[in-house]
Design a protein around this motif. Structure first.
Motif: not given
Length: 355
Positions: A258-280
């Motif tokens: 349950a904790l990990a599921v909440v954190l997965i969604f929290a993590f994904l919302t913090l991930v940059p949506r656009r292209t970054t230097w580390f996207s490739p």
């Protein structure tokens, strides 16, 4: 010279690459490296132990969920079956053979074991099993609920063990199914179209979630040591194997899920949506995953991380882990090690199956 995407977490060629998922991949694999790099420090350092718990509360579930997001639930055809062999089976055999040589040289005698995966190679075995079973899970209703029941129930069975990584495969199954389920929903499209205000409101909530997690861990690290929470977050052994033989022990894994599921969604919302230097770099996660252990192994075995250490070393190992992830994602490294990580092995397949 173009470099193909990472085999085990490959994005379908027919779709346009979404930078957010490449960003998520790279951040997740970097956290994997950090977790492995600081392991030796946690015995003597409460700070390192706290960082370790924080990372392990979500980073492997995230990595598994991302793999599930790009998994196909259709009955596998010849091409898909060949990909399982070239992307997973052969790399497992190659790297397990390498580790067998290393273990044999260190022990001074032959140690060859292809049944119990060495270090990180459990993930390849797990991916094989998850990919093969997903079409069957997709046929039933409540697949995620069923996977949670399987995960919790497997912890009561010490006989499951680590042969072919079956313990972790069953324990982490819910996150693979969750990732696949997310692909069935338009959440990615909705998130990518969300307004800047909405995004930052959601991200503020995610930061609060991670802040609360960090605070709870920091409040009483000795208590978490005593409760052996680290062993719970590994999603590996049966409960009795680390001291929980009570009937309610399954609640520990259920809580961790349950904790990990909440954190997965929290993590994904913090991930940059656009292209970054580390996207490739997010296209090379399997290279980082399979190769980083050969960088860390000599350091871990040298003894330099044993005993009481300054927190400066913890910071240094975290920064070093980031450097490892970046370097191992570069095109030159991928070009050199492609025969090991992405063996094409056309010679292996029957002539009628080629093409």
């Amino acid at each position: 010279m173009s470099v193909p995407a990472t085999p085990a977490l490959v994005q379908p060629a027919a779709t346009t690459r979404v930078p957010m998922w490449d960003n998520a991949r790279f951040i997740a694999i970097t956290l994997v490296v950090i977790g492995h790099a600081i392991l030796k420090l946690i015995a003597e350092s409460d700070t390192a132990y706290g960082v370790y718990l924080f990372v392990y509360a979500f980073h492997v579930p995230v990595f598994v969920a991302v793999a599930g997001y790009f998994a196909k639930a259709d009955p596998p055809g010849v091409k898909q079956l060949k990909r399982i062999i070239t992307d997973l089976v052969l790399p497992y055999l190659i790297f397990e053979a390498i580790w067998s040589v290393i273990h044999s040289l260190r022990a001074g005698r032959a140690l060859v074991d292809f049944v119990n995966p060495s270090w990180t190679l459990w993930f390849l075995i797990a991916l094989i099993i998850w990919r093969v079973t997903l079409p069957y899970l997709a046929l039933v209703r409540f697949a995620f609920l069923i996977s949670v029941i399987v995960s919790v129930a497997s912890g009561y069975l010490p006989g499951v063990g680590g042969v072919f990584a079956l313990d972790r495969t069953l324990a982490l199954l819910p996150f693979f199914v969750l990732g696949w389920k997310l692909r069935q929903l338009p959440l990615t499209e909705i998130w990518l179209r969300a307004s800047v205000r909405t995004v930052w409101l959601v991200r503020a909530g995610a930061i609060v979630v991670f802040g609360v997690l960090a605070l709870v861990i920091a409040l009483d690290v000795p208590l978490w040591r005593e409760l052996k929470i680290r062993r719970v977050l590994l999603f590996q052994q049966a409960y009795p194997d680390f001291g929980y033989d009570q009937w309610w022990a399954g609640a520990l894994r259920l809580g961790a899920i349950a904790l990990a599921v909440v954190l997965i969604f929290a993590f994904l919302t913090l991930v940059p949506r656009r292209t970054t230097w580390f996207s490739p770099l997010g296209q090379a996660t399997m290279y980082v995953y399979l190769l980083h252990t050969f960088v860390l192994y000599p350091i871990r075995e040298s003894g330099m991380l044993d005993g009481p250490q300054s927190d400066l070393l913890l910071i240094g190992m975290i920064l070093f882990s980031i450097l490892i992830a970046v370097v191992l994602s570069t095109p030159i490294v991928r070009r050199i090690f492609r025969p090991l990580v992405e063996p094409r092995a056309r010679w292996l397949f029957a002539e009628r199956d080629r093409g």
